[in-house]
Write a protein that holds these residues in place. Structure first.
Motif, PDB file in Angstrom:
ATOM      1  N   LYS A  40       0.818  -1.217   0.000  1.00  0.00           N
ATOM      2  CA  LYS A  40       0.000   0.000   0.000  1.00  0.00           C
ATOM      3  C   LYS A  40       0.851   1.266   0.000  1.00  0.00           C
ATOM      4  O   LYS A  40       0.372   2.349   0.293  1.00  0.00           O
ATOM      5  CB  LYS A  40      -0.953  -0.012   1.192  1.00  0.00           C
ATOM      6  CG  LYS A  40      -1.989  -1.126   1.082  1.00  0.00           C
ATOM      7  CD  LYS A  40      -2.981  -1.082   2.201  1.00  0.00           C
ATOM      8  CE  LYS A  40      -4.002  -2.190   2.011  1.00  0.00           C
ATOM      9  NZ  LYS A  40      -5.077  -2.100   2.981  1.00  0.00           N
ATOM     10  N   LEU A  41       2.136   1.108  -0.337  1.00  0.00           N
ATOM     11  CA  LEU A  41       3.064   2.241  -0.399  1.00  0.00           C
ATOM     12  C   LEU A  41       3.337   2.629  -1.847  1.00  0.00           C
ATOM     13  O   LEU A  41       3.654   1.766  -2.674  1.00  0.00           O
ATOM     14  CB  LEU A  41       4.406   1.880   0.243  1.00  0.00           C
ATOM     15  CG  LEU A  41       4.419   1.540   1.724  1.00  0.00           C
ATOM     16  CD1 LEU A  41       5.775   1.011   2.126  1.00  0.00           C
ATOM     17  CD2 LEU A  41       4.085   2.765   2.534  1.00  0.00           C
ATOM     18  N   LEU A  42       3.213   3.908  -2.151  1.00  0.00           N
ATOM     19  CA  LEU A  42       3.576   4.439  -3.463  1.00  0.00           C
ATOM     20  C   LEU A  42       4.891   5.189  -3.300  1.00  0.00           C
ATOM     21  O   LEU A  42       5.013   6.051  -2.428  1.00  0.00           O
ATOM     22  CB  LEU A  42       2.492   5.397  -3.973  1.00  0.00           C
ATOM     23  CG  LEU A  42       2.834   6.206  -5.230  1.00  0.00           C
ATOM     24  CD1 LEU A  42       3.024   5.287  -6.431  1.00  0.00           C
ATOM     25  CD2 LEU A  42       1.750   7.243  -5.501  1.00  0.00           C
ATOM     26  N   TYR A  43       5.862   4.853  -4.131  1.00  0.00           N
ATOM     27  CA  TYR A  43       7.161   5.519  -4.091  1.00  0.00           C
ATOM     28  C   TYR A  43       7.273   6.490  -5.257  1.00  0.00           C
ATOM     29  O   TYR A  43       6.929   6.163  -6.394  1.00  0.00           O
ATOM     30  CB  TYR A  43       8.299   4.495  -4.177  1.00  0.00           C
ATOM     31  CG  TYR A  43       8.393   3.654  -2.935  1.00  0.00           C
ATOM     32  CD1 TYR A  43       9.124   4.086  -1.832  1.00  0.00           C
ATOM     33  CD2 TYR A  43       7.733   2.431  -2.849  1.00  0.00           C
ATOM     34  CE1 TYR A  43       9.200   3.323  -0.683  1.00  0.00           C
ATOM     35  CE2 TYR A  43       7.803   1.653  -1.700  1.00  0.00           C
ATOM     36  CZ  TYR A  43       8.536   2.118  -0.628  1.00  0.00           C
ATOM     37  OH  TYR A  43       8.606   1.362   0.508  1.00  0.00           O
ATOM     38  N   ALA A  44       7.759   7.693  -4.948  1.00  0.00           N
ATOM     39  CA  ALA A  44       7.946   8.729  -5.960  1.00  0.00           C
ATOM     40  C   ALA A  44       9.307   9.367  -5.760  1.00  0.00           C
ATOM     41  O   ALA A  44       9.887   9.311  -4.665  1.00  0.00           O
ATOM     42  CB  ALA A  44       6.855   9.777  -5.847  1.00  0.00           C
ATOM     43  N   PHE A  45       9.803   9.978  -6.820  1.00  0.00           N
ATOM     44  CA  PHE A  45      11.083  10.681  -6.770  1.00  0.00           C
ATOM     45  C   PHE A  45      10.876  12.125  -7.192  1.00  0.00           C
ATOM     46  O   PHE A  45      10.330  12.394  -8.260  1.00  0.00           O
ATOM     47  CB  PHE A  45      12.110   9.998  -7.682  1.00  0.00           C
ATOM     48  CG  PHE A  45      12.503   8.646  -7.187  1.00  0.00           C
ATOM     49  CD1 PHE A  45      13.467   8.503  -6.205  1.00  0.00           C
ATOM     50  CD2 PHE A  45      11.874   7.509  -7.678  1.00  0.00           C
ATOM     51  CE1 PHE A  45      13.814   7.245  -5.730  1.00  0.00           C
ATOM     52  CE2 PHE A  45      12.212   6.252  -7.212  1.00  0.00           C
ATOM     53  CZ  PHE A  45      13.185   6.124  -6.232  1.00  0.00           C
ATOM     54  N   ALA A  46      11.317  13.049  -6.337  1.00  0.00           N
ATOM     55  CA  ALA A  46      11.227  14.488  -6.598  1.00  0.00           C
ATOM     56  C   ALA A  46      12.635  15.036  -6.809  1.00  0.00           C
ATOM     57  O   ALA A  46      13.623  14.360  -6.536  1.00  0.00           O
ATOM     58  CB  ALA A  46      10.549  15.192  -5.435  1.00  0.00           C
ATOM     59  N   ARG A  47      12.709  16.293  -7.239  1.00  0.00           N
ATOM     60  CA  ARG A  47      14.013  16.835  -7.655  1.00  0.00           C
ATOM     61  C   ARG A  47      15.029  17.007  -6.528  1.00  0.00           C
ATOM     62  O   ARG A  47      16.216  16.927  -6.764  1.00  0.00           O
ATOM     63  CB  ARG A  47      13.840  18.121  -8.437  1.00  0.00           C
ATOM     64  CG  ARG A  47      13.469  19.323  -7.637  1.00  0.00           C
ATOM     65  CD  ARG A  47      13.420  20.586  -8.517  1.00  0.00           C
ATOM     66  NE  ARG A  47      12.733  21.628  -7.814  1.00  0.00           N
ATOM     67  CZ  ARG A  47      11.452  21.891  -7.940  1.00  0.00           C
ATOM     68  NH1 ARG A  47      10.726  21.201  -8.765  1.00  0.00           N
ATOM     69  NH2 ARG A  47      10.904  22.854  -7.234  1.00  0.00           N
ATOM     70  N   ASP A  48      14.582  17.269  -5.295  1.00  0.00           N
ATOM     71  CA  ASP A  48      15.543  17.392  -4.196  1.00  0.00           C
ATOM     72  C   ASP A  48      14.850  17.072  -2.871  1.00  0.00           C
ATOM     73  O   ASP A  48      13.639  16.861  -2.820  1.00  0.00           O
ATOM     74  CB  ASP A  48      16.212  18.773  -4.166  1.00  0.00           C
ATOM     75  CG  ASP A  48      15.253  19.939  -3.970  1.00  0.00           C
ATOM     76  OD1 ASP A  48      14.271  19.799  -3.190  1.00  0.00           O
ATOM     77  OD2 ASP A  48      15.474  20.994  -4.581  1.00  0.00           O
ATOM     78  N   GLU A  49      15.634  17.061  -1.809  1.00  0.00           N
ATOM     79  CA  GLU A  49      15.137  16.652  -0.495  1.00  0.00           C
ATOM     80  C   GLU A  49      14.072  17.610   0.057  1.00  0.00           C
ATOM     81  O   GLU A  49      13.073  17.174   0.635  1.00  0.00           O
ATOM     82  CB  GLU A  49      16.311  16.561   0.472  1.00  0.00           C
ATOM     83  CG  GLU A  49      15.972  15.886   1.766  1.00  0.00           C
ATOM     84  CD  GLU A  49      17.204  15.625   2.626  1.00  0.00           C
ATOM     85  OE1 GLU A  49      17.020  15.567   3.852  1.00  0.00           O
ATOM     86  OE2 GLU A  49      18.307  15.488   2.090  1.00  0.00           O
ATOM     87  N   GLU A  50      14.268  18.894  -0.134  1.00  0.00           N
ATOM     88  CA  GLU A  50      13.309  19.877   0.369  1.00  0.00           C
ATOM     89  C   GLU A  50      11.948  19.725  -0.314  1.00  0.00           C
ATOM     90  O   GLU A  50      10.898  19.730   0.343  1.00  0.00           O
ATOM     91  CB  GLU A  50      13.841  21.298   0.159  1.00  0.00           C
ATOM     92  CG  GLU A  50      12.923  22.368   0.690  1.00  0.00           C
ATOM     93  CD  GLU A  50      13.484  23.770   0.482  1.00  0.00           C
ATOM     94  OE1 GLU A  50      12.671  24.706   0.548  1.00  0.00           O
ATOM     95  OE2 GLU A  50      14.691  23.938   0.248  1.00  0.00           O
ATOM     96  N   VAL A  51      11.957  19.586  -1.614  1.00  0.00           N
ATOM     97  CA  VAL A  51      10.713  19.416  -2.372  1.00  0.00           C
ATOM     98  C   VAL A  51      10.047  18.098  -1.992  1.00  0.00           C
ATOM     99  O   VAL A  51       8.825  18.040  -1.809  1.00  0.00           O
ATOM    100  CB  VAL A  51      10.984  19.498  -3.892  1.00  0.00           C
ATOM    101  CG1 VAL A  51       9.776  19.042  -4.690  1.00  0.00           C
ATOM    102  CG2 VAL A  51      11.379  20.916  -4.283  1.00  0.00           C
ATOM    103  N   ALA A  52      10.831  17.047  -1.860  1.00  0.00           N
ATOM    104  CA  ALA A  52      10.281  15.740  -1.471  1.00  0.00           C
ATOM    105  C   ALA A  52       9.557  15.851  -0.130  1.00  0.00           C
ATOM    106  O   ALA A  52       8.443  15.345   0.038  1.00  0.00           O
ATOM    107  CB  ALA A  52      11.389  14.698  -1.401  1.00  0.00           C
ATOM    108  N   SER A  53      10.164  16.534   0.808  1.00  0.00           N
ATOM    109  CA  SER A  53       9.558  16.721   2.126  1.00  0.00           C
ATOM    110  C   SER A  53       8.275  17.550   2.044  1.00  0.00           C
ATOM    111  O   SER A  53       7.265  17.212   2.665  1.00  0.00           O
ATOM    112  CB  SER A  53      10.564  17.392   3.062  1.00  0.00           C
ATOM    113  OG  SER A  53       9.978  17.645   4.310  1.00  0.00           O
TER     114      SER A  53
END
Length: 87
Positions: A40-53
């Motif tokens: 039930k976990l969706l994994y995504a990748f964002a451009r940097d750590e701040e944006v991901a948070s």
């Protein structure tokens, strides 16, 4: 684990973009990739750590709802990681 297709990734992005608006989407979601589902976990990748948070904190509930509809399976948690961790 299920790898998302390009069409599934883009469908989730499109629905999120429609809900958050162009300005927020461009600021936070530009370059995001919804990658895979494990249970039930969706994994995504964002451009940097701040944006991901910021995405996890502010939009994970909505993304989980959208992803559940697109993928036709329950998604309860969205984990957004910075692309620098992508191997």
């Amino acid at each position: 684990m299920m790898k998302l297709s390009l069409v599934q990734d883009q469908a989730i992005q499109a629905l999120v973009a429609g809900a958050v608006g162009a300005e927020a989407f461009d600021r936070l979601f530009a370059g995001i990739r919804f990658d895979n589902v494990d249970g039930k976990l969706l994994y995504a990748f964002a451009r940097d750590e701040e944006v991901a948070s910021d995405i996890e904190d502010g939009y994970s509930f909505y993304i989980a709802s959208v992803a559940s509809r697109v993928l036709k399976r329950q998604v309860d948690v969205v984990v957004v990681m910075p692309k620098v961790l992508l191997q």
